[in-house]
Design a protein around this motif. Structure first.
Motif, PDB file in Angstrom:
ATOM      1  N   VAL A 190       0.842  -1.198   0.000  1.00 11.50           N
ATOM      2  CA  VAL A 190       0.000   0.000   0.000  1.00 11.50           C
ATOM      3  C   VAL A 190       0.879   1.251   0.000  1.00 11.50           C
ATOM      4  O   VAL A 190       0.613   2.221  -0.721  1.00 11.50           O
ATOM      5  CB  VAL A 190      -0.976  -0.001   1.196  1.00 11.50           C
ATOM      6  CG1 VAL A 190      -1.688   1.340   1.341  1.00 11.50           C
ATOM      7  CG2 VAL A 190      -1.992  -1.130   1.052  1.00 11.50           C
ATOM      8  N   LEU A 191       1.940   1.241   0.784  1.00 10.24           N
ATOM      9  CA  LEU A 191       2.861   2.380   0.796  1.00 10.24           C
ATOM     10  C   LEU A 191       3.423   2.639  -0.593  1.00 10.24           C
ATOM     11  O   LEU A 191       3.407   3.778  -1.079  1.00 10.24           O
ATOM     12  CB  LEU A 191       4.005   2.129   1.778  1.00 10.24           C
ATOM     13  CG  LEU A 191       5.160   3.130   1.678  1.00 10.24           C
ATOM     14  CD1 LEU A 191       4.714   4.516   2.122  1.00 10.24           C
ATOM     15  CD2 LEU A 191       6.363   2.647   2.461  1.00 10.24           C
ATOM     16  N   LEU A 192       3.919   1.600  -1.252  1.00  6.72           N
ATOM     17  CA  LEU A 192       4.507   1.790  -2.576  1.00  6.72           C
ATOM     18  C   LEU A 192       3.477   2.283  -3.584  1.00  6.72           C
ATOM     19  O   LEU A 192       3.781   3.152  -4.418  1.00  6.72           O
ATOM     20  CB  LEU A 192       5.168   0.501  -3.048  1.00  6.72           C
ATOM     21  CG  LEU A 192       6.443   0.119  -2.287  1.00  6.72           C
ATOM     22  CD1 LEU A 192       6.900  -1.270  -2.682  1.00  6.72           C
ATOM     23  CD2 LEU A 192       7.544   1.138  -2.517  1.00  6.72           C
ATOM     24  N   GLU A 193       2.265   1.750  -3.516  1.00  7.90           N
ATOM     25  CA  GLU A 193       1.217   2.226  -4.425  1.00  7.90           C
ATOM     26  C   GLU A 193       0.944   3.703  -4.184  1.00  7.90           C
ATOM     27  O   GLU A 193       0.795   4.478  -5.134  1.00  7.90           O
ATOM     28  CB  GLU A 193      -0.063   1.404  -4.244  1.00  7.90           C
ATOM     29  CG  GLU A 193      -1.132   1.692  -5.288  1.00  7.90           C
ATOM     30  CD  GLU A 193      -1.970   2.932  -5.031  1.00  7.90           C
ATOM     31  OE1 GLU A 193      -2.508   3.502  -5.996  1.00  7.90           O
ATOM     32  OE2 GLU A 193      -2.089   3.340  -3.851  1.00  7.90           O
ATOM     33  N   GLN A 194       0.908   4.118  -2.938  1.00  8.47           N
ATOM     34  CA  GLN A 194       0.637   5.520  -2.637  1.00  8.47           C
ATOM     35  C   GLN A 194       1.808   6.422  -3.041  1.00  8.47           C
ATOM     36  O   GLN A 194       1.587   7.531  -3.530  1.00  8.47           O
ATOM     37  CB  GLN A 194       0.304   5.699  -1.161  1.00  8.47           C
ATOM     38  CG  GLN A 194      -1.105   5.284  -0.818  1.00  8.47           C
ATOM     39  CD  GLN A 194      -2.140   6.099  -1.578  1.00  8.47           C
ATOM     40  OE1 GLN A 194      -2.267   7.304  -1.407  1.00  8.47           O
ATOM     41  NE2 GLN A 194      -2.882   5.431  -2.458  1.00  8.47           N
ATOM     42  N   LEU A 195       3.031   5.963  -2.873  1.00  7.20           N
ATOM     43  CA  LEU A 195       4.175   6.756  -3.337  1.00  7.20           C
ATOM     44  C   LEU A 195       4.114   6.939  -4.851  1.00  7.20           C
ATOM     45  O   LEU A 195       4.361   8.036  -5.361  1.00  7.20           O
ATOM     46  CB  LEU A 195       5.491   6.094  -2.929  1.00  7.20           C
ATOM     47  CG  LEU A 195       5.812   6.115  -1.439  1.00  7.20           C
ATOM     48  CD1 LEU A 195       7.083   5.330  -1.159  1.00  7.20           C
ATOM     49  CD2 LEU A 195       5.911   7.537  -0.917  1.00  7.20           C
ATOM     50  N   TYR A 196       3.770   5.880  -5.550  1.00  6.92           N
ATOM     51  CA  TYR A 196       3.599   5.985  -7.002  1.00  6.92           C
ATOM     52  C   TYR A 196       2.503   6.993  -7.337  1.00  6.92           C
ATOM     53  O   TYR A 196       2.677   7.871  -8.189  1.00  6.92           O
ATOM     54  CB  TYR A 196       3.275   4.613  -7.593  1.00  6.92           C
ATOM     55  CG  TYR A 196       2.859   4.680  -9.039  1.00  6.92           C
ATOM     56  CD1 TYR A 196       3.776   4.983 -10.037  1.00  6.92           C
ATOM     57  CD2 TYR A 196       1.535   4.442  -9.407  1.00  6.92           C
ATOM     58  CE1 TYR A 196       3.398   5.050 -11.366  1.00  6.92           C
ATOM     59  CE2 TYR A 196       1.149   4.503 -10.736  1.00  6.92           C
ATOM     60  CZ  TYR A 196       2.082   4.809 -11.711  1.00  6.92           C
ATOM     61  OH  TYR A 196       1.692   4.885 -13.019  1.00  6.92           O
ATOM     62  N   ARG A 197       1.385   6.905  -6.654  1.00  8.42           N
ATOM     63  CA  ARG A 197       0.265   7.816  -6.906  1.00  8.42           C
ATOM     64  C   ARG A 197       0.673   9.266  -6.619  1.00  8.42           C
ATOM     65  O   ARG A 197       0.353  10.186  -7.379  1.00  8.42           O
ATOM     66  CB  ARG A 197      -0.939   7.416  -6.054  1.00  8.42           C
ATOM     67  CG  ARG A 197      -2.192   8.190  -6.391  1.00  8.42           C
ATOM     68  CD  ARG A 197      -3.403   7.625  -5.682  1.00  8.42           C
ATOM     69  NE  ARG A 197      -3.667   6.248  -6.051  1.00  8.42           N
ATOM     70  CZ  ARG A 197      -4.379   5.879  -7.124  1.00  8.42           C
ATOM     71  NH1 ARG A 197      -4.892   6.787  -7.919  1.00  8.42           N
ATOM     72  NH2 ARG A 197      -4.578   4.604  -7.380  1.00  8.42           N
ATOM     73  N   LEU A 198       1.406   9.481  -5.532  1.00  6.29           N
ATOM     74  CA  LEU A 198       1.859  10.835  -5.198  1.00  6.29           C
ATOM     75  C   LEU A 198       2.761  11.397  -6.292  1.00  6.29           C
ATOM     76  O   LEU A 198       2.630  12.566  -6.679  1.00  6.29           O
ATOM     77  CB  LEU A 198       2.626  10.826  -3.871  1.00  6.29           C
ATOM     78  CG  LEU A 198       1.856  10.472  -2.622  1.00  6.29           C
ATOM     79  CD1 LEU A 198       2.794  10.304  -1.445  1.00  6.29           C
ATOM     80  CD2 LEU A 198       0.795  11.512  -2.314  1.00  6.29           C
TER      81      LEU A 198
END
Length: 137
Positions: free
Chosen positions: A117-125
């Motif tokens: 989830v962290l990596l997905e959110q970093l990508y989204r950011l």
């Protein structure tokens, strides 16, 4: 922003292994990223030395995606390490060193899922910062 993710334990679940590889590759198109796996929580802080420290913790601050982007933009040009604990969470010493205690959800997440989830959110950011539409993966 130079990103480092330090997590206790390599993902063992197939979905987590594939997801980490997928999102790490996507993130690297937008920003430098290092992903490190350590055996024990006491190894987290040495791997984050010289970085702003974002410690994932269910007691941390909740953000919307847009609000987290605005917060992290204040650290533009800096090195930022995201610390993901293992099944036992983080020792108090790691929490004390945090520049930000970040909660991904009020729910308790299994640590491999939290990493993904962290990596997905970093990508989204990063895609938002680059001007891509919010809803696109």
């Amino acid at each position: 922003m130079r990103l480092r993710v330090v997590a206790v334990g390599k993902p063992r679940l197939a979905y987590a292994q594939l997801g980490v590889e997928e999102y790490a590759g996507r993130i690297r198109r937008y920003a430098p990223l290092e992903v490190h796996f350590v055996k024990e929580a006491r190894e987290l802080l040495p791997r984050a030395e010289g970085h702003r420290k974002v410690v994932l913790d269910e007691r941390g601050r909740l953000f919307t995606t847009e609000a987290l982007l605005r917060f992290l933009e204040g650290w533009e040009g800096e090195r930022v390490a995201f610390l993901v604990g293992g099944a036992e969470g983080h020792p108090e010493a790691v929490r004390r060193e945090a520049d930000l205690l970040l909660s991904l959800s009020p729910l308790t997440l299994q640590h491999e899922l939290a990493l993904l989830v962290l990596l997905e959110q970093l990508y989204r950011l990063l895609t938002l910062r680059a001007g891509h539409p919010y809803h696109r993966p």
